[in-house]
Design a protein around this motif. Sequence first.
Motif, PDB file in Angstrom:
ATOM      1  N   ASN A   1       0.762  -1.172  -0.039  1.00 27.65           N
ATOM      2  CA  ASN A   1       0.210   0.016   0.098  1.00 27.65           C
ATOM      3  C   ASN A   1       0.887   1.294  -0.047  1.00 27.65           C
ATOM      4  OD1 ASN A   1      -2.207  -1.879   0.253  1.00 27.65           O
ATOM      5  ND2 ASN A   1      -3.014  -1.144   1.913  1.00 27.65           N
ATOM      6  N   ALA A   2       2.181   1.246   0.475  1.00 24.91           N
ATOM      7  CA  ALA A   2       3.061   2.263   0.438  1.00 24.91           C
ATOM      8  C   ALA A   2       3.200   2.791  -1.133  1.00 24.91           C
ATOM      9  CB  ALA A   2       4.299   1.982   0.951  1.00 24.91           C
ATOM     10  N   ASN A   3       3.048   1.926  -1.916  1.00 26.37           N
ATOM     11  CA  ASN A   3       3.207   2.350  -3.368  1.00 26.37           C
ATOM     12  C   ASN A   3       1.806   2.708  -4.151  1.00 26.37           C
ATOM     13  OD1 ASN A   3       5.764   1.704  -2.919  1.00 26.37           O
ATOM     14  ND2 ASN A   3       5.669  -0.152  -4.442  1.00 26.37           N
ATOM     15  N   GLY A   4       0.642   2.785  -3.226  1.00 27.54           N
ATOM     16  CA  GLY A   4      -0.459   3.111  -3.947  1.00 27.54           C
ATOM     17  C   GLY A   4      -1.192   2.096  -4.823  1.00 27.54           C
ATOM     18  N   GLY A   5      -1.978   2.438  -5.652  1.00 23.17           N
ATOM     19  CA  GLY A   5      -2.569   1.540  -6.755  1.00 23.17           C
ATOM     20  C   GLY A   5      -3.609   0.772  -6.222  1.00 23.17           C
ATOM     21  N   LEU A   6      -3.789  -0.685  -6.574  1.00 24.25           N
ATOM     22  CA  LEU A   6      -4.762  -1.525  -6.034  1.00 24.25           C
ATOM     23  C   LEU A   6      -4.241  -1.924  -4.493  1.00 24.25           C
ATOM     24  CD1 LEU A   6      -7.226  -3.414  -6.920  1.00 24.25           C
ATOM     25  CD2 LEU A   6      -5.710  -5.100  -7.308  1.00 24.25           C
ATOM     26  N   LEU A   7      -5.141  -1.611  -3.711  1.00 22.47           N
ATOM     27  CA  LEU A   7      -4.977  -1.868  -2.019  1.00 22.47           C
ATOM     28  C   LEU A   7      -5.597  -3.207  -1.750  1.00 22.47           C
ATOM     29  CD1 LEU A   7      -5.715   1.831  -0.944  1.00 22.47           C
ATOM     30  CD2 LEU A   7      -3.332   0.762  -1.752  1.00 22.47           C
ATOM     31  N   GLN A   8      -4.899  -4.409  -2.245  1.00 22.24           N
ATOM     32  CA  GLN A   8      -5.415  -5.467  -1.892  1.00 22.24           C
ATOM     33  C   GLN A   8      -4.400  -6.500  -1.480  1.00 22.24           C
ATOM     34  OE1 GLN A   8      -8.973  -6.983  -2.653  1.00 22.24           O
ATOM     35  NE2 GLN A   8      -9.078  -4.704  -2.421  1.00 22.24           N
ATOM     36  N   VAL A   9      -4.667  -7.592  -0.836  1.00 20.50           N
ATOM     37  CA  VAL A   9      -3.610  -8.370  -0.239  1.00 20.50           C
ATOM     38  C   VAL A   9      -2.583  -8.979  -1.501  1.00 20.50           C
ATOM     39  CG1 VAL A   9      -3.201 -10.529   1.048  1.00 20.50           C
ATOM     40  CG2 VAL A   9      -5.164  -8.871   1.560  1.00 20.50           C
ATOM     41  N   CYS A  10      -3.537  -9.474  -2.642  1.00 23.06           N
ATOM     42  CA  CYS A  10      -2.600 -10.070  -3.662  1.00 23.06           C
ATOM     43  C   CYS A  10      -1.461  -9.290  -4.162  1.00 23.06           C
ATOM     44  CB  CYS A  10      -3.672 -10.466  -4.736  1.00 23.06           C
ATOM     45  SG  CYS A  10      -4.529  -9.256  -5.386  1.00 23.06           S
ATOM     46  N   LYS A  11      -1.882  -8.202  -4.447  1.00 22.30           N
ATOM     47  CA  LYS A  11      -0.839  -6.907  -4.888  1.00 22.30           C
ATOM     48  C   LYS A  11       0.093  -6.809  -3.757  1.00 22.30           C
ATOM     49  CE  LYS A  11      -0.337  -2.023  -5.729  1.00 22.30           C
ATOM     50  NZ  LYS A  11       0.544  -1.649  -4.397  1.00 22.30           N
ATOM     51  N   ALA A  12      -0.102  -6.508  -2.415  1.00 24.95           N
ATOM     52  CA  ALA A  12       0.970  -6.651  -1.535  1.00 24.95           C
ATOM     53  C   ALA A  12       1.922  -7.884  -1.446  1.00 24.95           C
ATOM     54  CB  ALA A  12       0.316  -6.357  -0.152  1.00 24.95           C
ATOM     55  N   VAL A  13       1.223  -9.103  -1.440  1.00 23.98           N
ATOM     56  CA  VAL A  13       2.211 -10.359  -1.412  1.00 23.98           C
ATOM     57  C   VAL A  13       3.056 -10.167  -2.647  1.00 23.98           C
ATOM     58  CG1 VAL A  13       1.989 -12.634  -1.678  1.00 23.98           C
ATOM     59  CG2 VAL A  13       0.582 -11.351  -0.199  1.00 23.98           C
ATOM     60  N   TYR A  14       2.637  -9.914  -3.877  1.00 26.42           N
ATOM     61  CA  TYR A  14       3.509  -9.940  -4.962  1.00 26.42           C
ATOM     62  C   TYR A  14       4.329  -8.998  -4.983  1.00 26.42           C
ATOM     63  CZ  TYR A  14       4.993  -8.491  -9.701  1.00 26.42           C
ATOM     64  OH  TYR A  14       5.810  -7.951 -10.721  1.00 26.42           O
ATOM     65  N   GLU A  15       4.286  -7.748  -4.581  1.00 25.06           N
ATOM     66  CA  GLU A  15       5.066  -6.624  -4.563  1.00 25.06           C
ATOM     67  C   GLU A  15       6.155  -6.902  -3.548  1.00 25.06           C
ATOM     68  OE1 GLU A  15       2.710  -2.891  -6.353  1.00 25.06           O
ATOM     69  OE2 GLU A  15       3.590  -2.648  -4.383  1.00 25.06           O
ATOM     70  N   GLY A  16       5.649  -7.560  -2.460  1.00 32.00           N
ATOM     71  CA  GLY A  16       6.643  -7.850  -1.240  1.00 32.00           C
ATOM     72  C   GLY A  16       7.671  -8.912  -1.659  1.00 32.00           C
TER      73      GLY A  16
END
Length: 308
Positions: free
Chosen positions: A274-289
């Motif tokens: 979420n620090a990067n904005g965009g889609l605020l979803q768990v799936c995106k957070a896991v990928y970017e992490g």
Amino acid sequence: MTYDIIIIGAGPAGVSAALYAKRANLSVAVIYSGESQLEKAHKIDNYYGFPDGITGSDLYKNGIQQAKNLGIEVIEAEVTHIEMLAPPPQTQYSVKAGDRELSAQAIILATGNKKLRPPIEGILDFEGKGVSYCAICDGFFYRKKNVAVIGNGTFAVAEASHLAHIAESVTILTDGKDDSEVKAAIAADSSIAEKIKVDTRKVAKITPNAENTKVGGVEFADGESLALDGVFVALGSAGAADFAKKLGLALNGDSIAANEKMATNAPGIFSCGNANGGLLQVCKAVYEGGVAGLSAVDYIRNLKKAEK
């Protein structure tokens, strides 16, 4: 204590980054504090592998336990300061978390974006005109002037401490909240104990100067006023945008600007979730992490190659 990588934030992005970095045989610490945005989710029905859904609180706790099971050091403490101690090719960052001083060659920001704006009349109107969210960024403009910090935690004390060496006077306004944490933090640091005042009264509104062009002070709910040249907001704990401003990271609005490898414009600092904005979803957070963790691993390995 020195690590290869320090990750700030223990949500899906931070823990995912930690898992990949640890499995690459690097020393990793995860630091977190306060309530995660994920914990506030009553039920998550759209995440892979949970046919009956899962509460945000359970998913969050499971992630932290998974990191601990892998041997990752998980530290519950509030991060109040990050600074670069040495530039490339060595690269070394210092992180102050609670009463601990830690260091690492790479930092991953996975705090989410916690910028909080108090519901005080005039706050929004005077942003950029005397209302600021970063003492390190804007404190210089208030040399020998009177300022206040709105907040009631260690983040507010950290901002006030920086301003105490610049401004004529600094007052922490707890806005009607309990001041015990603030007073304890101030008392623990003798260098600022006599420089910072604390006022617990409820703030009714931000008032303009005589020309109605910028902040002139605050008016309390009891009708009394306090003349000020600037007001700094430091509610809760520091989030992604707060750290970004202190470190000089490029921003897209209130989100950190990171490339496809989750690298920021600062060497050795990565950002994800979420620090990067965009889609605020768990799936995106896991990928970017995961991407951030692997990118940080590559960064550390390249530093070690250069040292040989």
